[in-house]
Design a protein around this motif. Structure first.
Motif, PDB file in Angstrom:
ATOM      1  N   LYS A  12       0.832  -1.213   0.000  1.00  0.00           N
ATOM      2  CA  LYS A  12       0.000   0.000   0.000  1.00  0.00           C
ATOM      3  C   LYS A  12       0.860   1.252   0.000  1.00  0.00           C
ATOM      4  CE  LYS A  12      -3.136  -2.408   2.837  1.00  0.00           C
ATOM      5  NZ  LYS A  12      -3.258  -2.641   4.225  1.00  0.00           N
ATOM      6  N   VAL A  13       1.944   1.237   0.779  1.00  0.00           N
ATOM      7  CA  VAL A  13       2.874   2.370   0.853  1.00  0.00           C
ATOM      8  C   VAL A  13       4.282   1.845   0.579  1.00  0.00           C
ATOM      9  CG1 VAL A  13       3.788   4.226   2.282  1.00  0.00           C
ATOM     10  CG2 VAL A  13       1.427   3.491   2.589  1.00  0.00           C
ATOM     11  N   VAL A  14       4.949   2.422  -0.405  1.00  0.00           N
ATOM     12  CA  VAL A  14       6.298   2.000  -0.776  1.00  0.00           C
ATOM     13  C   VAL A  14       7.305   2.969  -0.171  1.00  0.00           C
ATOM     14  CG1 VAL A  14       7.885   1.644  -2.707  1.00  0.00           C
ATOM     15  CG2 VAL A  14       5.499   0.974  -2.931  1.00  0.00           C
ATOM     16  N   ASP A  15       8.281   2.421   0.555  1.00  0.00           N
ATOM     17  CA  ASP A  15       9.367   3.242   1.089  1.00  0.00           C
ATOM     18  C   ASP A  15      10.382   3.417  -0.032  1.00  0.00           C
ATOM     19  OD1 ASP A  15      11.415   4.496   2.399  1.00  0.00           O
ATOM     20  OD2 ASP A  15      11.376   3.168   4.141  1.00  0.00           O
ATOM     21  N   ILE A  16      10.246   4.512  -0.750  1.00  0.00           N
ATOM     22  CA  ILE A  16      11.050   4.752  -1.949  1.00  0.00           C
ATOM     23  C   ILE A  16      12.533   4.925  -1.632  1.00  0.00           C
ATOM     24  CG2 ILE A  16      10.743   7.253  -2.024  1.00  0.00           C
ATOM     25  CD1 ILE A  16      10.199   6.916  -5.046  1.00  0.00           C
ATOM     26  N   SER A  17      12.854   5.284  -0.395  1.00  0.00           N
ATOM     27  CA  SER A  17      14.256   5.474  -0.020  1.00  0.00           C
ATOM     28  C   SER A  17      15.018   4.154   0.052  1.00  0.00           C
ATOM     29  CB  SER A  17      14.357   6.195   1.325  1.00  0.00           C
ATOM     30  OG  SER A  17      13.853   5.384   2.365  1.00  0.00           O
ATOM     31  N   ARG A  18      14.313   3.053   0.112  1.00  0.00           N
ATOM     32  CA  ARG A  18      14.973   1.741   0.198  1.00  0.00           C
ATOM     33  C   ARG A  18      15.204   1.103  -1.170  1.00  0.00           C
ATOM     34  NH1 ARG A  18      12.933  -1.245   5.622  1.00  0.00           N
ATOM     35  NH2 ARG A  18      13.175   0.561   6.978  1.00  0.00           N
ATOM     36  N   LEU A  19      14.707   1.745  -2.210  1.00  0.00           N
ATOM     37  CA  LEU A  19      14.888   1.197  -3.550  1.00  0.00           C
ATOM     38  C   LEU A  19      16.253   1.595  -4.096  1.00  0.00           C
ATOM     39  CD1 LEU A  19      11.404   1.992  -5.116  1.00  0.00           C
ATOM     40  CD2 LEU A  19      12.161  -0.131  -4.073  1.00  0.00           C
ATOM     41  N   PHE A  20      16.912   0.650  -4.781  1.00  0.00           N
ATOM     42  CA  PHE A  20      18.219   0.930  -5.374  1.00  0.00           C
ATOM     43  C   PHE A  20      18.093   1.970  -6.484  1.00  0.00           C
ATOM     44  CE2 PHE A  20      21.412   0.041  -8.645  1.00  0.00           C
ATOM     45  CZ  PHE A  20      22.557   0.289  -7.912  1.00  0.00           C
ATOM     46  N   ASN A  21      17.023   1.868  -7.272  1.00  0.00           N
ATOM     47  CA  ASN A  21      16.791   2.796  -8.367  1.00  0.00           C
ATOM     48  C   ASN A  21      15.371   3.345  -8.268  1.00  0.00           C
ATOM     49  OD1 ASN A  21      16.719   4.218 -10.729  1.00  0.00           O
ATOM     50  ND2 ASN A  21      17.148   2.480 -12.067  1.00  0.00           N
ATOM     51  N   PRO A  22      15.150   4.400  -7.479  1.00  0.00           N
ATOM     52  CA  PRO A  22      13.794   4.917  -7.295  1.00  0.00           C
ATOM     53  C   PRO A  22      13.163   5.460  -8.582  1.00  0.00           C
ATOM     54  CG  PRO A  22      15.391   6.306  -6.165  1.00  0.00           C
ATOM     55  CD  PRO A  22      16.130   5.130  -6.677  1.00  0.00           C
ATOM     56  N   GLN A  23      13.995   5.904  -9.546  1.00  0.00           N
ATOM     57  CA  GLN A  23      13.447   6.407 -10.804  1.00  0.00           C
ATOM     58  C   GLN A  23      12.672   5.320 -11.542  1.00  0.00           C
ATOM     59  OE1 GLN A  23      16.673   6.857  -9.877  1.00  0.00           O
ATOM     60  NE2 GLN A  23      17.446   8.811 -10.594  1.00  0.00           N
ATOM     61  N   TRP A 145      12.086  29.400  -1.629  1.00  0.00           N
ATOM     62  CA  TRP A 145      12.600  28.053  -1.378  1.00  0.00           C
ATOM     63  C   TRP A 145      13.756  27.710  -2.321  1.00  0.00           C
ATOM     64  CZ3 TRP A 145      10.883  27.580   3.140  1.00  0.00           C
ATOM     65  CH2 TRP A 145       9.598  27.993   3.480  1.00  0.00           C
ATOM     66  N   VAL A 146      13.731  28.283  -3.518  1.00  0.00           N
ATOM     67  CA  VAL A 146      14.850  28.093  -4.451  1.00  0.00           C
ATOM     68  C   VAL A 146      16.103  28.719  -3.855  1.00  0.00           C
ATOM     69  CG1 VAL A 146      15.768  28.696  -6.725  1.00  0.00           C
ATOM     70  CG2 VAL A 146      13.377  27.994  -6.503  1.00  0.00           C
ATOM     71  N   LEU A 147      15.982  29.961  -3.360  1.00  0.00           N
ATOM     72  CA  LEU A 147      17.129  30.650  -2.755  1.00  0.00           C
ATOM     73  C   LEU A 147      17.615  29.958  -1.489  1.00  0.00           C
ATOM     74  CD1 LEU A 147      16.022  34.361  -3.282  1.00  0.00           C
ATOM     75  CD2 LEU A 147      17.885  33.156  -4.438  1.00  0.00           C
ATOM     76  N   ALA A 148      16.709  29.312  -0.755  1.00  0.00           N
ATOM     77  CA  ALA A 148      17.083  28.600   0.471  1.00  0.00           C
ATOM     78  C   ALA A 148      17.702  27.231   0.165  1.00  0.00           C
ATOM     79  CB  ALA A 148      15.859  28.432   1.366  1.00  0.00           C
ATOM     80  N   GLY A 149      17.633  26.796  -1.079  1.00  0.00           N
ATOM     81  CA  GLY A 149      18.208  25.499  -1.452  1.00  0.00           C
ATOM     82  C   GLY A 149      17.415  24.325  -0.920  1.00  0.00           C
ATOM     83  N   VAL A 150      16.103  24.477  -0.795  1.00  0.00           N
ATOM     84  CA  VAL A 150      15.252  23.418  -0.250  1.00  0.00           C
ATOM     85  C   VAL A 150      15.182  22.249  -1.232  1.00  0.00           C
ATOM     86  CG1 VAL A 150      12.897  22.836   0.464  1.00  0.00           C
ATOM     87  CG2 VAL A 150      13.910  25.022   1.115  1.00  0.00           C
ATOM     88  N   ALA A 151      15.367  21.045  -0.700  1.00  0.00           N
ATOM     89  CA  ALA A 151      15.296  19.832  -1.515  1.00  0.00           C
ATOM     90  C   ALA A 151      14.769  18.684  -0.654  1.00  0.00           C
ATOM     91  CB  ALA A 151      16.670  19.472  -2.070  1.00  0.00           C
ATOM     92  N   MET A 152      14.265  17.665  -1.328  1.00  0.00           N
ATOM     93  CA  MET A 152      13.893  16.437  -0.620  1.00  0.00           C
ATOM     94  C   MET A 152      15.012  15.422  -0.833  1.00  0.00           C
ATOM     95  SD  MET A 152       9.851  15.698  -0.446  1.00  0.00           S
ATOM     96  CE  MET A 152       9.467  15.525  -2.158  1.00  0.00           C
ATOM     97  N   ILE A 153      15.321  14.707   0.245  1.00  0.00           N
ATOM     98  CA  ILE A 153      16.405  13.732   0.233  1.00  0.00           C
ATOM     99  C   ILE A 153      15.815  12.374   0.619  1.00  0.00           C
ATOM    100  CG2 ILE A 153      18.694  13.159   1.144  1.00  0.00           C
ATOM    101  CD1 ILE A 153      18.645  15.916  -0.226  1.00  0.00           C
ATOM    102  N   LEU A 154      16.232  11.314  -0.086  1.00  0.00           N
ATOM    103  CA  LEU A 154      15.724   9.984   0.229  1.00  0.00           C
ATOM    104  C   LEU A 154      16.543   9.300   1.318  1.00  0.00           C
ATOM    105  CD1 LEU A 154      14.909   8.611  -3.330  1.00  0.00           C
ATOM    106  CD2 LEU A 154      13.436   9.825  -1.750  1.00  0.00           C
ATOM    107  N   ASP A 155      17.853   9.372   1.238  1.00  0.00           N
ATOM    108  CA  ASP A 155      18.702   8.687   2.209  1.00  0.00           C
ATOM    109  C   ASP A 155      19.563   9.706   2.932  1.00  0.00           C
ATOM    110  OD1 ASP A 155      20.286   6.969   3.664  1.00  0.00           O
ATOM    111  OD2 ASP A 155      21.375   6.179   1.946  1.00  0.00           O
ATOM    112  N   ILE A 156      19.186  10.037   4.171  1.00  0.00           N
ATOM    113  CA  ILE A 156      19.948  11.038   4.919  1.00  0.00           C
ATOM    114  C   ILE A 156      21.130  10.415   5.667  1.00  0.00           C
ATOM    115  CG2 ILE A 156      18.111  12.731   5.088  1.00  0.00           C
ATOM    116  CD1 ILE A 156      17.545  11.693   7.917  1.00  0.00           C
TER     117      ILE A 156
END
Length: 159
Positions: A12-23, A145-156
């Motif tokens: 139902k919910v996929v933890d995309i951060s655990r995938l080797f190739n999330p694309q 948010w562009v100037l702040a460099g906001v991004a989403m990260i999968l593996d911290i």
């Protein structure tokens, strides 16, 4: 664990951060949309919608696309009550995102003024590990948010 026991059925919910190739998972979402609607793959893009739920609160599969989790915001935080981007709190480098619905749709050039197109990367070093652009609601202008460099990260990486 559900996916390991029954690999033919997507959880139902996929933890995309655990995938080797999330694309590849996101491309599969686009391919399903192509098959269902008879559209061309190269004219589609992945759209995101942030829910107010955590992974344990999701009780059914998404009607369109897939529920994903495992993303962290860097440079900002997600306010679940306002359902939008907010400034990060002091000494808080990464904040976890709630469940996000990823679905495919026709790519368009028009830009919504209340949406920040947030780059998503696999790791905090960012380049060359770009995954996809996510759309996040904001009350502030997206340029902030562009100037702040906001991004989403999968593996911290335990940060």
């Amino acid at each position: 664990d559900d996916w390991i026991n029954d690999p033919l059925n997507i959880p139902k919910v996929v933890d995309i951060s655990r995938l080797f190739n999330p694309q590849s998972f996101l491309t599969a979402i686009k391919q399903l949309c192509c098959q269902n609607m008879g559209l061309e793959l190269d004219k589609l893009q992945v759209f995101t919608e942030v829910t107010k739920r955590e992974a344990k609160q999701v009780d059914s599969e998404a009607k369109e696309g897939a529920y994903v989790t495992g993303m962290f915001l860097e440079g900002a935080r997600w306010d679940s009550t306002a359902n939008s981007l907010e400034d990060s709190r002091p000494k808080e480098m990464f904040t976890g995102m709630p469940v996000i619905v990823c679905k495919a749709g026709l790519a368009s050039d028009k830009q919504d003024k209340n949406v920040y197109t947030c780059p998503t990367y696999c790791v905090p070093t960012r380049r060359p590990y770009f995954v996809f652009p996510a759309q996040l609601r904001t009350k502030a202008p997206p340029d902030k948010w562009v100037l702040a460099g906001v991004a989403m990260i999968l593996d911290i990486g335990g940060a």
